[in-house]
Design an enzyme around this catalytic site. Structure first.
Site, PDB file in Angstrom:
ATOM      1  N   ASP A 150       0.877  -1.158   0.000  1.00  0.00           N
ATOM      2  CA  ASP A 150       0.000   0.000   0.000  1.00  0.00           C
ATOM      3  C   ASP A 150       0.929   1.228   0.000  1.00  0.00           C
ATOM      4  OD1 ASP A 150      -2.328   1.692   0.626  1.00  0.00           O
ATOM      5  OD2 ASP A 150      -1.358   1.879   2.586  1.00  0.00           O
ATOM      6  N   ASP A 192      -0.057   5.168   0.763  1.00  0.00           N
ATOM      7  CA  ASP A 192      -0.261   6.215   1.772  1.00  0.00           C
ATOM      8  C   ASP A 192      -0.287   5.634   3.186  1.00  0.00           C
ATOM      9  OD1 ASP A 192      -1.054   8.882   0.248  1.00  0.00           O
ATOM     10  OD2 ASP A 192      -1.893   7.186  -0.861  1.00  0.00           O
ATOM     11  N   GLU A 243      13.474  11.374  25.021  1.00  0.00           N
ATOM     12  CA  GLU A 243      14.042  11.191  26.357  1.00  0.00           C
ATOM     13  C   GLU A 243      15.450  10.599  26.336  1.00  0.00           C
ATOM     14  OE1 GLU A 243      11.752  10.418  29.487  1.00  0.00           O
ATOM     15  OE2 GLU A 243       9.787  10.565  28.534  1.00  0.00           O
TER      16      GLU A 243
HETATM   17  N1  RBF Z   1       9.122   3.446  28.174  1.00  0.00           N
HETATM   18  C1  RBF Z   1       8.248   2.494  27.785  1.00  0.00           C
HETATM   19  O1  RBF Z   1       7.073   2.586  28.094  1.00  0.00           O
HETATM   20  N2  RBF Z   1       8.633   1.424  27.030  1.00  0.00           N
HETATM   21  C2  RBF Z   1       9.920   1.267  26.652  1.00  0.00           C
HETATM   22  O2  RBF Z   1      10.212   0.287  25.958  1.00  0.00           O
HETATM   23  C3  RBF Z   1      10.891   2.235  27.059  1.00  0.00           C
HETATM   24  N3  RBF Z   1      12.187   2.115  26.722  1.00  0.00           N
HETATM   25  C4  RBF Z   1      13.074   3.079  27.086  1.00  0.00           C
HETATM   26  C5  RBF Z   1      14.426   2.980  26.719  1.00  0.00           C
HETATM   27  C6  RBF Z   1      15.350   3.951  27.067  1.00  0.00           C
HETATM   28  C7  RBF Z   1      16.779   3.795  26.640  1.00  0.00           C
HETATM   29  C8  RBF Z   1      14.950   5.066  27.841  1.00  0.00           C
HETATM   30  C9  RBF Z   1      15.920   6.125  28.250  1.00  0.00           C
HETATM   31  C10 RBF Z   1      13.620   5.173  28.220  1.00  0.00           C
HETATM   32  C11 RBF Z   1      12.675   4.193  27.860  1.00  0.00           C
HETATM   33  N4  RBF Z   1      11.341   4.281  28.235  1.00  0.00           N
HETATM   34  C12 RBF Z   1      10.426   3.329  27.818  1.00  0.00           C
HETATM   35  C13 RBF Z   1      10.872   5.591  28.691  1.00  0.00           C
HETATM   36  C14 RBF Z   1      10.622   5.739  30.119  1.00  0.00           C
HETATM   37  O3  RBF Z   1       9.329   5.265  30.347  1.00  0.00           O
HETATM   38  C15 RBF Z   1      10.684   7.241  30.361  1.00  0.00           C
HETATM   39  O4  RBF Z   1      12.001   7.681  30.214  1.00  0.00           O
HETATM   40  C16 RBF Z   1      10.173   7.572  31.735  1.00  0.00           C
HETATM   41  O5  RBF Z   1       8.804   7.316  31.734  1.00  0.00           O
HETATM   42  C17 RBF Z   1      10.411   9.025  32.102  1.00  0.00           C
HETATM   43  O6  RBF Z   1       9.506   9.877  31.473  1.00  0.00           O
HETATM   44 MG    MG Z   2      12.966  12.954  31.747  1.00  0.00          MG
END
Ligand code: RBF
Ligand code: MG
Ligand code: ADP
Length: 424
Positions: free
Chosen positions: A11, A13, A354
Site C-alpha cells: 500500500d 499512503d 528522552e
Molecule cells: N518506556 C516504555 O514505556 N517502554 C519502553 O520500551 C521504554 N524504553 C526506554 C528505553 C530507554 C533507553 C529510555 C531512556 C527510556 C525508555 N522508556 C520506555 C521511557 C521511560 O518510560 C521514560 O524515560 C520515563 O517514563 C520518564 O519519562
Molecule cells: Mg525525563
C-alpha cells in the site's frame, strides 16, 4: 507453518509515504467550517477510521460518521478537501524504514507491486510534483522499485474489497492459488481486510493510534514500524544490516510470538543510514525518570523538532549528546540511549524525546542546550508487566550502546567529526 512468500505488495499512503497527517489536517479544517457542533477530536477520529479507502468512499464514510448529510454531500466534501490539499510543492516524507525495505527487496530481486487506493492522476501528482528529496539532495523516485503499479481508479471496487490485490497479483504473474505466498504491507484496517479477502499474507504497520490496534487483528502480524519487520518469518530473505552485540544476551519479551526471536541469541542494533541531530533546551518531562525508575532523561521539546523526529520510527535509539550552552557547556561528549515515542508503559498521550546520558551529573541541566546525535536504532517501544522489567530493559539498552561503541561497531562517525569537535 505458512508457505514461503516470494513476492510483495505495498500500500502507499501511510505505509510507504507519510500523507496521513496532511490529509487529516485538510479534512479537519474543511469540516470544522461546515459543522460547528463537531469537535476537532471527533473529526480526527473519524478521519482516521476512514483511511485506506478510495477518496469518495472515505468521504461517504466520513459524512456518515459525523452526520454531515444536512450540511454537505460526500462528493462536495471531497472536492473541498481536494482544494485544500495541494500536493504541489509539499515535501511528503517517507515512512521510516520504507526506502531501506524497498532497496533490500529490490537487491534480492523480489517482485514488488504497488496497490494504492489513490487514482493514477493523484499518484502522479504525489510522486512527481512534490519536491521529494533524499538526504543527499537527490530527487528520489519511489515508483522505480515496482514491477507493477495498480491504482484505485483501475478497479470497480476499492479496499476493503480484494479486487486491487487480485489485479496486483495478476500483473505480477501470480496465480490466485498462490495468493498466500504474496506478502502485503498495509497500514489501515480497511487495507488489511482487502489483503486477507484476497487470500494474501498480510503484515500491518498501523497508522492508527494504539487504542485502535484491536482493529488490526485480521493481520498475520502487526509491527510498530517498517524497521522491525522480520522478512525471514515469511520466507523472504533476511535483512543483513542488523549488527549483533555478542556480550548482551537476547531475552524474549512476554508475548513475542515471532519465529525469528526463537533463534536469536544476542541483542542487536541497526545503524541509521543518516544520523540525525536533535538540538534544543532541556525541558521538564513527566517527572518520573529519576524518581520512579532511577533513570534520569533530559527531555527535549518535540514541537520544534517534529519534522526531524518524523524521520524516525518511534523506538529506542543510541548515539551521543553534548551540552552546548549553560553551566554544563564543555563537559564533553556523552554516550546516550534514548526513547522517542509514547512510552507505552505509561501510556503517554504526547510524544517525548528522552535521552539518558550514560554518566553521572551532580546537578540538573534544565534549560541548557542539549544536542543529541542519533546514530542507531535498537528496538520498538514496548509495554512491560512490571516497572522492574522496564528498568531492566532500559539498562540493557544502555549495555547495547556501550558495547557497540566500545567495539567500534558503528560506522560512519568520521563524517560527523565537526559535531564531535565543535563546542566541547
Ligand atoms: N518506556 C516504555 O514505556 N517502554 C519502553 O520500551 C521504554 N524504553 C526506554 C528505553 C530507554 C533507553 C529510555 C531512556 C527510556 C525508555 N522508556 C520506555 C521511557 C521511560 O518510560 C521514560 O524515560 C520515563 O517514563 C520518564 O519519562
Ligand atoms: Mg525525563
Ligand atoms: P523530567 O521528567 O523533568 O525529565 P527526570 O527525572 O527524567 O525529570 O530527570 C531529568 C533531568 O535530570 C534532566 O533534565 C537533567 O537536568 C538531569 N540529569 C542528571 N543526570 C542526567 C543524565 N545522566 N541523563 C539525563 N539527564 C540527567
Amino acid at each position: 507453518m505458512r508457505d514461503d512468500c516470494y513476492c510483495v505488495i505495498f500500500d502507499l499512503d501511510g505505509t510507504l509515504i507519510n500523507t496521513e497527517a496532511i490529509v487529516d489536517e485538510a479534512v479537519v479544517s474543511v469540516v470544522k467550517t461546515m459543522k460547528k457542533s463537531v469537535s476537532e477530536r471527533e473529526i480526527f477520529d473519524a478521519a482516521e477510521d476512514c483511511r485506506g479507502q478510495r477518496p469518495l468512499e472515505a468521504s461517504v464514510e466520513l459524512c456518515e460518521k459525523l452526520s454531515l448529510h444536512d450540511v454537505v454531500k460526500p462528493a462536495e466534501l471531497l472536492t473541498k478537501c481536494g482544494e485544500k490539499l495541494q500536493w504541489d510543492g509539499i515535501d511528503i516524507p517517507d515512512m521510516p524504514g520504507a526506502v531501506r525495505l524497498l532497496e533490500f527487496l529490490k537487491r534480492k530481486k523480489v517482485p514488488m507491486a504497488l496497490a494504492t487506493s489513490t487514482s493514477a492522476k493523484e499518484l502522479e501528482k504525489k510522486m512527481k510534483s512534490t519536491r521529494r528529496t533524499s538526504d543527499d539532495g537527490n530527487h528520489r523516485d519511489l515508483l522505480k522499485y515496482f514491477d507493477a503499479i495498480c491504482c484505485g481508479d483501475e478497479v470497480a471496487k476499492g479496499k476493503p474489497d480484494p479486487e486491487i490485490f487480485h489485479l496486483a497479483m495478476e500483473r505480477l504473474g501470480v496465480k490466485r492459488e498462490d495468493a498466500g505466498r504474496c506478502l502485503v504491507f498495509e497500514d489501515t484496517p480497511h487495507g488489511v481486510s482487502a489483503a486477507k479477502a484476497a487470500g494474501c499474507c498480510c503484515v500491518a504497520v498501523p497508522s492508527l493510534r494504539r487504542e485502535k490496534f484491536e482493529m488490526y487483528k485480521g493481520a498475520d502480524r502487526v509491527y510498530h514500524s517498517l524497521m522491525d519487520i522480520e522478512l525471514e518469518d515469511f520466507g523472504l530473505p533476511k535483512f543483513e544490516d542488523w549488527k549483533e552485540v555478542k556480550t548482551v544476551e537476547f531475552v524474549k519479551e512476554d508475548g513475542d510470538a515471532s519465529l525469528s526471536s526463537q533463534t536469536r541469541k544476542y541483542e542487536r542494533f541497526l545503524k541509521l543510514d543518516a544520523f540525525l541531530e536533535l538540538t534544543g533546551p532541556v525541558i521538564r518531562g513527566f517527572g518520573r525518570g529519576s524518581k520512579m525508575l532511577g533513570i534520569p532523561t533530559a527531555n527535549l521539546d518535540v514541537v520544534p523538532l517534529k519534522q526531524q523526529i518524523d524521520k524516525l520510527a518511534p523506538g529506542i535509539y543510541f548515539g551521543f549528546a553534548k551540552i552546548s550552552s549553560g553551566k554544563h557547556k564543555s563537559t564533553g561528549i556523552h554516550r546516550t540511549v534514548m526513547s522517542i515515542g509514547y512510552n507505552p508503559f505509561f501510556n503517554d498521550k504526547r510524544k517525548s524525546i528522552e535521552p539518558w546520558l550514560l554518566r553521572e551529573f551532580e546537578e540538573d541541566f534544565y534549560d541548557e542546550t542539549l544536542s543529541v546525535l542519533v546514530c542507531a536504532y535498537v528496538r520498538a517501544e514496548c509495554n512491560f508487566t512490571t516497572v522492574e522489567n522496564l528498568i531492566e530493559r532500559i539498562r540493557k539498552d544502555a549495555r547495547v550502546c556501550e558495547e557497540a561503541l566500545d567495539l567500534d561497531l558503528v560506522e560512519g562517525l568520521d563524517s560527523w567529526k565537526h559535531w564531535f569537535d565543535d563546542d566541547v
